[in-house]
Design an enzyme around this catalytic site. Structure first.
Site, PDB file in Angstrom:
ATOM      1  N   THR A   1       0.813  -1.221   0.000  1.00  0.00           N
ATOM      2  CA  THR A   1       0.000   0.000   0.000  1.00  0.00           C
ATOM      3  C   THR A   1       0.847   1.274   0.000  1.00  0.00           C
ATOM      4  OG1 THR A   1      -1.666  -1.217   1.249  1.00  0.00           O
ATOM      5  CG2 THR A   1      -1.857   1.181   1.256  1.00  0.00           C
TER       6      THR A   1
ATOM      7  N   ARG B   1      -5.772 -13.954   3.368  1.00  0.00           N
ATOM      8  CA  ARG B   1      -7.095 -13.461   3.784  1.00  0.00           C
ATOM      9  C   ARG B   1      -7.778 -14.412   4.763  1.00  0.00           C
ATOM     10  NH1 ARG B   1      -8.426 -10.738  -2.083  1.00  0.00           N
ATOM     11  NH2 ARG B   1      -7.616  -8.693  -1.516  1.00  0.00           N
TER      12      ARG B   1
ATOM     13  N   GLU C   1      -6.076  -5.961   4.006  1.00  0.00           N
ATOM     14  CA  GLU C   1      -5.996  -7.069   3.039  1.00  0.00           C
ATOM     15  C   GLU C   1      -7.176  -7.044   2.066  1.00  0.00           C
ATOM     16  OE1 GLU C   1      -4.378 -10.777   4.133  1.00  0.00           O
ATOM     17  OE2 GLU C   1      -3.127  -9.901   5.697  1.00  0.00           O
TER      18      GLU C   1
END
Ligand SMILES: Cc1cc2nc3c(=O)[nH]c(=O)nc-3n(C[C@H](O)[C@H](O)[C@H](O)COP(=O)(O)OP(=O)(O)OC[C@H]3O[C@@H](n4cnc5c(N)ncnc54)[C@H](O)[C@@H]3O)c2cc1C
Length: 393
Positions: free
Chosen positions: A131, A249, A370
């Site tokens: 990110t 995840r 995520e």
């Protein structure tokens, strides 16, 4: 207050041994520290050490690279058990997996042998840096960090934000654009080691929840990384990043379902003891319906989570959508169940003297990182209907 969770169903003797040990460690060492970890907002080095000493940071990694060689199902159950008491501590295990997976998935044998044993043992800490300030959900489309080949190295310039454990990590996988003309196929994945000149840690974020998990900005200024630290071919970084999320995840879904179960256990016990109108509030049908709904939601989300973990173990072709569905469902259940748990405790639920307000604050992040809940829906729907491109004129 006594915890009322029924023991989980085990899938193997090895899993039973690991989970029995985890339940003991959580009861004796993690649960008593949870409120303090949240209040101080500091990385709990003692808990990381506890996990390392008990091989909990290498559960899903192969024995040949120093891991436990356990299944993803066992791994998610470990995260879940820890998250029942402390979401920040559970995240240490989940992010060790997130940060190690790029090497497991994209690394060659030499890279795996070089990096994974120390990560699996917990001697080193991992982080995953995708990110940026202008690129979150649109990770590939707006990425600005650049990696330029120069002889036997790549030179990295740019900034990453919101990097969990970035400041305490020994090994960070950084995703950077290698060819801006190729979109997602022009991104590389680079293992950057702590102490590399030009790599520095910036602002530490002050957060609503998971306050014991340090989230930081990472800066790269002419940071020279050996080409031998690039994972896979030059343009494969984004593919690696997405394959990692398929397997990470479920870990966040497990964190979410653990938080929810912890909150339900506490609220149930509280409702049995709190007297109003001459009887325990648990005997009011209005609250019984809430408790029943909370349990039903948790149980159904957990089934989806374990199925997603089984898909990871099997390398099933629909792992991507199962991982996304598990995170979506478990994150939403964690948010609704923890909110209801606060409600069941009434005014006491709003006090930091009781754990449910912390659990409610911790639950929120599971709907954001995520990939947000909206992005999970994008992933699931795209698998169902495909991606449409306008017909060429
Ligand atoms: C505590 C914390 C820890 C984190 N740890 C890490 C880490 O270790 N490594 C890392 O790389 N990142 C990490 N992140 C970053 C996290 O993954 C991103 O914040 C997240 O993916 C969302 O990106 P964004 O914040 O830029 O939001 P944006 O992308 O700006 O989204 C804003 C809103 O728009 C919605 N939105 C965006 N696009 C769409 C769409 N196509 N359709 C519908 N809605 C949409 C989103 O769902 C969201 O509600 C962390 C974040 C936090 C808060």
């Amino acid at each position: 207050m006594a915890i009322a969770t029924p023991p989980p169903a085990y899938e193997s003797e090895e899993e039973a041994m690991i989970l029995d040990m985890v339940r003991t460690l959580v009861a004796e060492r993690v649960a008593p520290r949870a409120a303090e970890i949240d209040e101080k907002g500091e990385f709990p080095w003692d808990i990381k050490q506890l996990f390392a000493e008990n091989d909990l940071l290498g559960v899903p990694f192969p024995a040949e690279y120093g891991g436990v060689g356990g299944s993803f199902v066992t791994y998610v159950k470990v995260v879940e058990e820890v998250a029942k008491a402390c979401a920040s501590s559970a995240l240490i295990i989940a992010v060790q997996e997130l940060g190690t997976l790029p090497i497991m998935i994209g690394g060659n044998d030499e890279q795996k042998r070089r990096f994974i044993p120390k990560l699996a043992s917990g001697e080193h800490i991992a982080a995953y840096a995708l990110t940026e300030a202008g690129s979150g959900s649109d990770a590939a489309g707006s990425m600005k960090t650049r990696a330029v080949r120069d002889g036997d190295s790549y030179v990295l310039n740019g900034n990453k934000i919101w990097i969990t454990q970035g400041g305490v990590a020994d090994v960070v996988t950084v995703f950077a654009v290698t060819d801006a003309t190729k979109g997602p196929n022009g991104i590389g994945a680079f293992v950057v080691e702590k102490g590399t000149p030009g790599f520095s840690v910036g602002k530490l974020e002050k957060k609503m929840g998971i306050r014991g998990s340090p989230t930081v900005e990472l800066n790269f200024v002419d940071c020279r990384v050996p080409a031998a630290n690039m994972l896979g071919p030059e343009g494969d970084g984004f593919k690696i990043a997405m394959k990692v999320l398929d397997k990470s995840r479920p870990g966040i879904a497990a964190q979410a379902i653990g938080i929810a179960q912890g909150a339900l256990d506490y609220a149930t016990q509280y409702a049995k003891e709190r007297i109003a109108f001459g009887k325990p509030i648990a005997q009011q049908q209005g609250l019984q319906f809430m408790l029943a709904d909370m349990r039903t939601e948790i149980e159904s989300a957990r089934l989806l989570l374990y199925e997603a973990a089984r898909k990871c173990d099997a390398g099933a072709p629909d792992t991507t959508e199962y991982a996304a569905m598990a995170k979506l469902k478990c994150g939403d259940v964690a948010m609704s169940v923890t909110t209801d748990a606060v409600q069941i405790l009434g005014g006491f639920g709003y006090s930091v003297e009781y754990p449910v307000e912390r659990m409610m604050r911790d639950a929120k992040i599971t709907q954001i990182y995520e990939g947000t809940q909206q992005i999970q829906r994008v992933v699931i729907a795209r698998k169902m209907v495909g991606k449409w491109s306008p017909p060429k004129a």
